[in-house]
Design an enzyme around this catalytic site. Structure first.
Site, mmCIF file in Angstrom:
data_model
loop_
_atom_site.group_PDB
_atom_site.id
_atom_site.type_symbol
_atom_site.label_atom_id
_atom_site.label_comp_id
_atom_site.label_asym_id
_atom_site.label_seq_id
_atom_site.Cartn_x
_atom_site.Cartn_y
_atom_site.Cartn_z
ATOM 1 N N ASN A 11 0.865 -1.187 0.000
ATOM 2 C CA ASN A 11 0.000 0.000 0.000
ATOM 3 C C ASN A 11 0.898 1.232 0.000
ATOM 4 O O ASN A 11 1.455 1.590 1.033
ATOM 5 C CB ASN A 11 -0.888 -0.019 1.261
ATOM 6 C CG ASN A 11 -1.738 1.233 1.387
ATOM 7 O OD1 ASN A 11 -1.888 1.991 0.421
ATOM 8 N ND2 ASN A 11 -2.299 1.461 2.564
ATOM 9 N N LYS A 13 0.029 4.180 -0.358
ATOM 10 C CA LYS A 13 -0.690 5.357 0.177
ATOM 11 C C LYS A 13 -0.486 6.546 -0.782
ATOM 12 O O LYS A 13 -0.388 6.342 -1.987
ATOM 13 C CB LYS A 13 -0.227 5.670 1.595
ATOM 14 C CG LYS A 13 -0.247 4.451 2.516
ATOM 15 C CD LYS A 13 -0.091 4.823 3.961
ATOM 16 C CE LYS A 13 0.084 3.546 4.778
ATOM 17 N NZ LYS A 13 -0.087 3.765 6.201
ATOM 18 N N HIS A 98 -9.607 0.794 4.983
ATOM 19 C CA HIS A 98 -8.327 1.078 5.662
ATOM 20 C C HIS A 98 -8.598 2.064 6.810
ATOM 21 O O HIS A 98 -9.435 2.950 6.696
ATOM 22 C CB HIS A 98 -7.329 1.679 4.667
ATOM 23 C CG HIS A 98 -5.935 1.725 5.212
ATOM 24 N ND1 HIS A 98 -5.530 2.696 6.105
ATOM 25 C CD2 HIS A 98 -4.865 0.917 5.012
ATOM 26 C CE1 HIS A 98 -4.264 2.465 6.422
ATOM 27 N NE2 HIS A 98 -3.836 1.401 5.783
ATOM 28 N N GLU A 100 -7.055 4.527 7.815
ATOM 29 C CA GLU A 100 -6.870 5.942 7.475
ATOM 30 C C GLU A 100 -8.103 6.502 6.791
ATOM 31 O O GLU A 100 -8.358 7.708 6.844
ATOM 32 C CB GLU A 100 -5.602 6.110 6.618
ATOM 33 C CG GLU A 100 -4.355 5.922 7.466
ATOM 34 C CD GLU A 100 -3.109 5.505 6.706
ATOM 35 O OE1 GLU A 100 -3.099 5.552 5.462
ATOM 36 O OE2 GLU A 100 -2.133 5.114 7.379
ATOM 37 N N GLU A 168 -5.302 -5.028 10.918
ATOM 38 C CA GLU A 168 -4.325 -3.951 11.071
ATOM 39 C C GLU A 168 -4.660 -3.135 12.320
ATOM 40 O O GLU A 168 -5.496 -2.224 12.262
ATOM 41 C CB GLU A 168 -4.384 -3.020 9.861
ATOM 42 C CG GLU A 168 -4.101 -3.695 8.545
ATOM 43 C CD GLU A 168 -3.571 -2.695 7.528
ATOM 44 O OE1 GLU A 168 -2.440 -2.853 7.123
ATOM 45 O OE2 GLU A 168 -4.290 -1.742 7.202
ATOM 46 N N GLY A 174 2.324 2.439 10.837
ATOM 47 C CA GLY A 174 3.292 3.527 10.670
ATOM 48 C C GLY A 174 3.971 3.964 11.955
ATOM 49 O O GLY A 174 4.604 5.015 11.997
ATOM 50 N N SER A 213 3.365 -1.835 10.541
ATOM 51 C CA SER A 213 4.814 -1.760 10.787
ATOM 52 C C SER A 213 5.553 -3.045 10.431
ATOM 53 O O SER A 213 6.510 -3.422 11.108
ATOM 54 C CB SER A 213 5.078 -1.355 12.244
ATOM 55 O OG SER A 213 4.618 -0.035 12.478
HETATM 56 C C1 PEP Z 1 -0.856 0.223 6.053
HETATM 57 O O1 PEP Z 1 -0.798 1.216 5.378
HETATM 58 O O2 PEP Z 1 -1.862 -0.475 5.994
HETATM 59 C C2 PEP Z 1 0.259 -0.129 6.928
HETATM 60 C C3 PEP Z 1 0.202 -1.287 7.539
HETATM 61 O O3 PEP Z 1 1.288 0.755 7.029
HETATM 62 P P1 PEP Z 1 2.708 0.483 7.711
HETATM 63 O O4 PEP Z 1 3.227 -0.792 7.125
HETATM 64 O O5 PEP Z 1 3.530 1.669 7.308
HETATM 65 O O6 PEP Z 1 2.508 0.387 9.169
#
Ligand code: PEP
Length: 251
Positions: A11, A13, A98, A100, A168, A174, A213
């Site tokens: 992803n 983003k 997601h 976000e 998640e 992040g 992460s």
């Molecule tokens: C994500 O964007 O779904 C995500 C898991 O980001 P990160 O790997 O940066 O934590």
């Protein structure tokens, strides 16, 4: 039961202008040309890069995905992208729900389910994201929240073939913080409980991904946790080398 084939989702983003997006995608395609990682790979770039990346990934083992889609196929929805538009741009997958988008755009389970249904209607596989906040985990409500989100975010059209679920935890995205293996295992089991409650069975082939992460360094540990069928990667997927290492980390 046939083992579930791992699924690796990048992803990107809101990262990547044309030149660096092409360079990163080309590097990843180069890696996959040199060997099979034994799993399915989906890259979800910003919508502006979809058509360009379709050309880069043509003939490769890499599938293209959107980061979101609207519940409607077309219409007066300024700034949104629909399922048929994603298909037109070469996508086979789309992320919905997601955190976000749930937090930043106020999307609840019902809207996520409508988006997943729209994805299915367009012929896309939906990668449905769920996960608890830090406050919910600290209050001992993580598993209840996960179960509710799974049940509420899956449309009637969902099958293990057209849907994957990404667990998640919001506090892990992040941040460099990750849950321990026992917490991940319990959360993934809870995702399956949610599926079973929603559909009364039939979820054996469903792939449940971990996200939050994930790095080249910790991916092997994540993928070794029982019930983890792949990973959804944000930050680390912005390096083709790191993401390719993650794709190979289950071996
Ligand atoms: C994500 O964007 O779904 C995500 C898991 O980001 P990160 O790997 O940066 O934590």
């Amino acid at each position: 039961m046939t083992p579930r084939r791992p699924l690796f989702v990048a992803n990107w983003k809101m990262n990547g202008l044309h030149a660096d997006g092409i360079a990163r995608a080309s590097a990843l395609a180069g890696h996959t040309a040199g060997g099979d990682c034994g799993g399915d790979i989906v890259v979800c770039p910003p919508a502006t890069l979809l058509f360009a990346l379709r050309a880069v990934f043509a003939g490769s083992a890499i599938a293209l995905g959107g980061q979101d889609c609207h519940a409607a196929a077309e219409g007066a929805h300024t700034g949104d992208v629909s399922g048929p538009m994603l298909v037109d741009a070469g996508c086979t997958h789309v992320i919905v729900g997601h955190s976000e988008r749930r937090a930043g755009h106020g999307e609840g389970n019902e809207e996520v389910a409508a988006k997943a249904a729209a994805a299915h209607a367009a012929g896309l596989a939906a990668i449905v994201c769920v996960g608890e906040s830090a406050a919910e985990r600290n209050a001992g409500r993580a598993l209840a929240v996960i179960g509710r989100q799974v049940e509420g975010s899956l449309p009637a059209s969902a099958t293990p073939d057209n849907t994957a679920i990404a667990y998640e935890p919001v506090w892990a995205i992040g941040t460099g913080r990750t849950p321990g293996p026992a917490d991940i295992e319990a959360a993934h089991a809870q995702v399956r409980v949610g599926w079973e409650r929603r559909f009364s069975g039939g979820g054996e082939a469903l792939r449940v991904l971990y996200g939050g992460s994930v790095t080249a360094r910790n991916a092997g540990g994540m993928l070794a946790v029982p019930g983890v069928d792949g990973v959804l990667v944000g930050g680390a997927s912005l390096s083709a080398d790191a993401f390719w290492q993650i794709c190979q980390a289950h071996r």
